[in-house]
Design a protein around this motif. Sequence first.
Motif, PDB file in Angstrom:
ATOM      1  N   TRP A  47       0.770  -4.467 -13.844  1.00  0.00           N
ATOM      2  CA  TRP A  47       2.280  -4.558 -13.208  1.00  0.00           C
ATOM      3  C   TRP A  47       2.881  -3.207 -13.032  1.00  0.00           C
TER       4      TRP A  47
ATOM      5  N   LEU B 200      11.731   1.991  -3.798  1.00  0.00           N
ATOM      6  CA  LEU B 200      11.054   0.629  -3.428  1.00  0.00           C
ATOM      7  C   LEU B 200      10.757   0.424  -1.874  1.00  0.00           C
TER       8      LEU B 200
ATOM      9  N   ASP C  48       6.359  -4.180  -8.760  1.00  0.00           N
ATOM     10  CA  ASP C  48       6.264  -5.507  -9.058  1.00  0.00           C
ATOM     11  C   ASP C  48       7.266  -5.941  -9.833  1.00  0.00           C
TER      12      ASP C  48
ATOM     13  N   TRP D 245      13.673  -7.525  -0.802  1.00  0.00           N
ATOM     14  CA  TRP D 245      12.259  -7.829  -1.411  1.00  0.00           C
ATOM     15  C   TRP D 245      12.401  -8.907  -2.592  1.00  0.00           C
TER      16      TRP D 245
ATOM     17  N   ILE E 212      10.271  -9.260  -5.822  1.00  0.00           N
ATOM     18  CA  ILE E 212      10.129  -8.207  -6.808  1.00  0.00           C
ATOM     19  C   ILE E 212      10.942  -8.889  -7.862  1.00  0.00           C
TER      20      ILE E 212
END
Length: 211
Positions: free
Chosen positions: A2, A43, A49, A73, A76
């Motif tokens: 991750w 980002l 993640d 997103w 996320i």
Amino acid sequence: MWRVLLVEDQAIVRQGLKVILEQDKNITVAHEANNGAEAIAVLEKYAIDFVMMDVRMPIMNGLEATTIIKKRWPAIKILILTTFNDDEYAVEALKQGANGFLLKTADSTKLIEAVYSCMHGGLTLHDEVAAKVMPKLLQHTSKPSVTVALSPRELLITKLVGEGKTNKEIANQLFLSVGTVKNHITQILQKTALRDRTQLAIYAVKHDITD
């Protein structure tokens, strides 16, 4: 593994969090940011993640950043780092889709557990702060009955989501496959017109959903 983005305006705190998180073989701190605006810039360039983010920061705070990140997103995961004085921010962050919040005083084990819980679909609420935050979520709410037609199984799954259970924990408790639980949650979100499981957890609490 991750990929984590740490968002915290105090460099020494970021360094400490990074050391703790990277003790786990499944976690790597891929990027760091001083505030919400920098986090969004990261980002836009890199795959992330999980975002671990402070609430009070200059330029753009954690609440403002959570709102934007979850809109752009939604996959996320976001864990808000908070203090007792930040509970109002934490409530709003949860409403905007944050996957949980944790006190900055949490020990290293709890910090890593929080990452795993969020990544596996759970809602992480630090016990001490949850006692303050949940009443605020319920404020001005008279525990209305559920008006959406959910099946008994869907109501039970909604209840377990409200308790912060992960898909795997729900599957084990109900003797179902994880895939079946995911399908049920998708159907529940469609029926309730909710965006994600964080909103579903808040929905479960507000509507006093029980077996």
